[in-house]
Design a protein around this motif. Structure first.
Motif, short mmCIF file in Angstrom:
data_model
loop_
_atom_site.label_atom_id
_atom_site.label_comp_id
_atom_site.label_asym_id
_atom_site.label_seq_id
_atom_site.Cartn_x
_atom_site.Cartn_y
_atom_site.Cartn_z
N MET A 140 -12.23 -40.30 15.04
CA MET A 140 -11.39 -39.33 15.76
C MET A 140 -12.25 -38.17 16.30
O MET A 140 -11.95 -37.61 17.37
N ALA A 141 -13.31 -37.82 15.58
CA ALA A 141 -14.20 -36.76 16.08
C ALA A 141 -14.93 -37.22 17.34
O ALA A 141 -15.16 -36.42 18.27
N MET A 142 -15.26 -38.50 17.39
CA MET A 142 -15.90 -39.05 18.59
C MET A 142 -14.92 -39.02 19.77
O MET A 142 -15.27 -38.67 20.90
N LEU A 143 -13.68 -39.36 19.50
CA LEU A 143 -12.65 -39.29 20.54
C LEU A 143 -12.47 -37.84 21.01
O LEU A 143 -12.37 -37.56 22.21
N ASP A 144 -12.47 -36.92 20.05
CA ASP A 144 -12.31 -35.50 20.38
C ASP A 144 -13.44 -35.03 21.31
O ASP A 144 -13.19 -34.28 22.26
N ALA A 145 -14.65 -35.49 21.04
CA ALA A 145 -15.80 -35.10 21.88
C ALA A 145 -15.62 -35.62 23.31
O ALA A 145 -15.95 -34.92 24.29
N GLN A 146 -15.11 -36.83 23.45
CA GLN A 146 -14.84 -37.35 24.80
C GLN A 146 -13.78 -36.52 25.50
O GLN A 146 -13.90 -36.18 26.68
N LEU A 147 -12.73 -36.17 24.75
CA LEU A 147 -11.61 -35.47 25.36
C LEU A 147 -11.91 -33.98 25.59
O LEU A 147 -11.12 -33.28 26.23
N ALA A 148 -13.06 -33.54 25.11
CA ALA A 148 -13.54 -32.21 25.50
C ALA A 148 -14.07 -32.26 26.93
O ALA A 148 -14.16 -31.23 27.61
N ARG A 149 -14.41 -33.46 27.38
CA ARG A 149 -15.02 -33.61 28.72
C ARG A 149 -14.05 -34.12 29.77
O ARG A 149 -14.23 -33.85 30.96
N THR A 150 -13.06 -34.92 29.35
CA THR A 150 -12.12 -35.51 30.31
C THR A 150 -10.68 -35.30 29.82
O THR A 150 -10.44 -35.20 28.61
N THR A 151 -9.75 -35.28 30.76
CA THR A 151 -8.34 -35.04 30.41
C THR A 151 -7.79 -36.22 29.60
O THR A 151 -7.07 -36.05 28.62
N TYR A 152 -8.11 -37.44 30.08
CA TYR A 152 -7.70 -38.67 29.38
C TYR A 152 -8.97 -39.44 29.04
O TYR A 152 -10.07 -39.05 29.47
N VAL A 153 -8.87 -40.54 28.33
CA VAL A 153 -10.11 -41.16 27.83
C VAL A 153 -11.04 -41.62 28.95
O VAL A 153 -12.26 -41.53 28.83
N ALA A 154 -10.47 -42.09 30.07
CA ALA A 154 -11.33 -42.63 31.14
C ALA A 154 -11.55 -41.65 32.28
O ALA A 154 -12.27 -41.97 33.22
N GLY A 155 -10.94 -40.49 32.22
CA GLY A 155 -11.12 -39.53 33.31
C GLY A 155 -9.92 -38.61 33.45
O GLY A 155 -9.30 -38.23 32.46
N ASP A 156 -9.58 -38.30 34.71
CA ASP A 156 -8.55 -37.29 34.96
C ASP A 156 -7.12 -37.81 34.87
O ASP A 156 -6.18 -37.03 34.85
N ALA A 157 -6.97 -39.14 34.88
CA ALA A 157 -5.61 -39.70 34.92
C ALA A 157 -5.35 -40.58 33.70
O ALA A 157 -6.27 -41.17 33.11
N PHE A 158 -4.07 -40.68 33.34
CA PHE A 158 -3.63 -41.60 32.29
C PHE A 158 -3.88 -43.03 32.76
O PHE A 158 -3.58 -43.37 33.91
N TYR A 189 -3.26 -35.82 22.92
CA TYR A 189 -2.16 -36.52 22.25
C TYR A 189 -0.81 -35.87 22.58
O TYR A 189 0.18 -36.56 22.82
N ASP A 190 -0.77 -34.54 22.60
CA ASP A 190 0.51 -33.86 22.87
C ASP A 190 1.02 -34.19 24.28
O ASP A 190 2.22 -34.31 24.50
N THR A 191 0.10 -34.36 25.22
CA THR A 191 0.50 -34.76 26.58
C THR A 191 1.07 -36.18 26.56
O THR A 191 2.10 -36.48 27.16
N ILE A 192 0.39 -37.05 25.83
CA ILE A 192 0.83 -38.45 25.73
C ILE A 192 2.18 -38.53 25.01
O ILE A 192 3.06 -39.31 25.40
N ALA A 193 2.33 -37.74 23.96
CA ALA A 193 3.56 -37.81 23.15
C ALA A 193 4.79 -37.43 23.97
O ALA A 193 5.91 -37.82 23.63
#
Ligand SMILES: N[C@@H](CCC(=O)N[C@@H](CS)C(=O)NCC(=O)O)C(=O)O
Length: 208
Positions: A140-158, A189-193
């Motif tokens: 989850m910390a690795m995911l957090d580091a990615q999401l510090a850089r992008t809005t969603y995992v692959a970039g700006d869009a869901f 996550y809050d955006t996704i939820a």
């Protein structure tokens, strides 16, 4: 009509049901797996030799592996590309996070989930639960580091890349209430939820 075999409390079935709802695709879900059985019946093994759920049936075409099903639905049944990025590099990144979910994030959470949700308190193996909690927190910390850089995992869009990862994140918040700060993952996550399809097929289903 698209058919999905699988019980609704399975996270892998939830990926498919969530994707179907995002795409507005009519479907029929048939309970299978867990207490519903059927997965070892010859007719089920003929469409999924793993004896696992989910399995998608689209006319004469059958498909298993939840992440593959999500990608197929997005590519085959959505001309508007609401889940599959048109840009090949963004698409590859979305698929990378789906592979990471299968190979790292979900395995890291397995003993934690089974220990706390599917095992009676007197039968729990604390060492296995603790090790899983630590591994899951690292992921989850690795995911957090990615999401510090992008809005969603692959970039700006869901994209479909967010779907498998968000289901494990939902479970992480429930299983590890005293987790270290993960502000970027929490913001994502809050955006996704807030997405109705997520609420209907993931957060509305109690962990069991
Ligand atoms: N990699 C497979 C894993 C499928 C899987 O492990 N499914 C579980 C439910 S989440 C299952 O079928 N368990 C046995 C059962 O429900 O009877 C996928 O992503 O589809």
């Amino acid at each position: 009509m698209l058919k999905v075999w699988g019980r609704k409390n399975s996270m892998n079935v939830q990926k498919v049901m969530w994707a179907l709802a995002e795409l507005g695709l009519p479907n029929e879900r048939i309970d299978a797996g867990g207490a519903f059985g059927q997965t070892k019946d010859p007719q089920y093994l003929a469409i999924n030799p793993n004896a696992l759920v989910p399995t998608l049936v689209d006319g004469d075409f059958t498909l298993w592996e939840s992440n593959s099903i999500v990608r197929y639905l997005a590519a085959r049944h959505d001309d508007n590309r609401r889940l599959e990025p048109a840009d090949l590099q963004v698409r590859a990144r979305a698929q990378m996070w789906m592979d990471w979910q299968l190979s790292v994030l979900q395995p890291s959470q397995r003993d934690l989930f089974w220990g706390l949700i599917r095992t009676a308190p007197d039968k729990r193996v604390a060492a296995a639960i603790d090790a899983s909690r630590a591994k899951n927190t690292n992921a989850m910390a690795m995911l957090d580091a990615q999401l510090a850089r992008t809005t969603y995992v692959a970039g700006d869009a869901f994209t479909y890349g967010d779907i498998p990862v968000a289901i494990n994140a939902y479970r992480y918040w429930a299983l590890v209430p005293d987790h270290p700060p993960l502000p970027h993952a929490r913001r994502w996550y809050d955006t996704i939820a807030a997405r109705p399809a997520f609420a209907a097929h993931v957060s509305a289903v109690p962990l069991s």
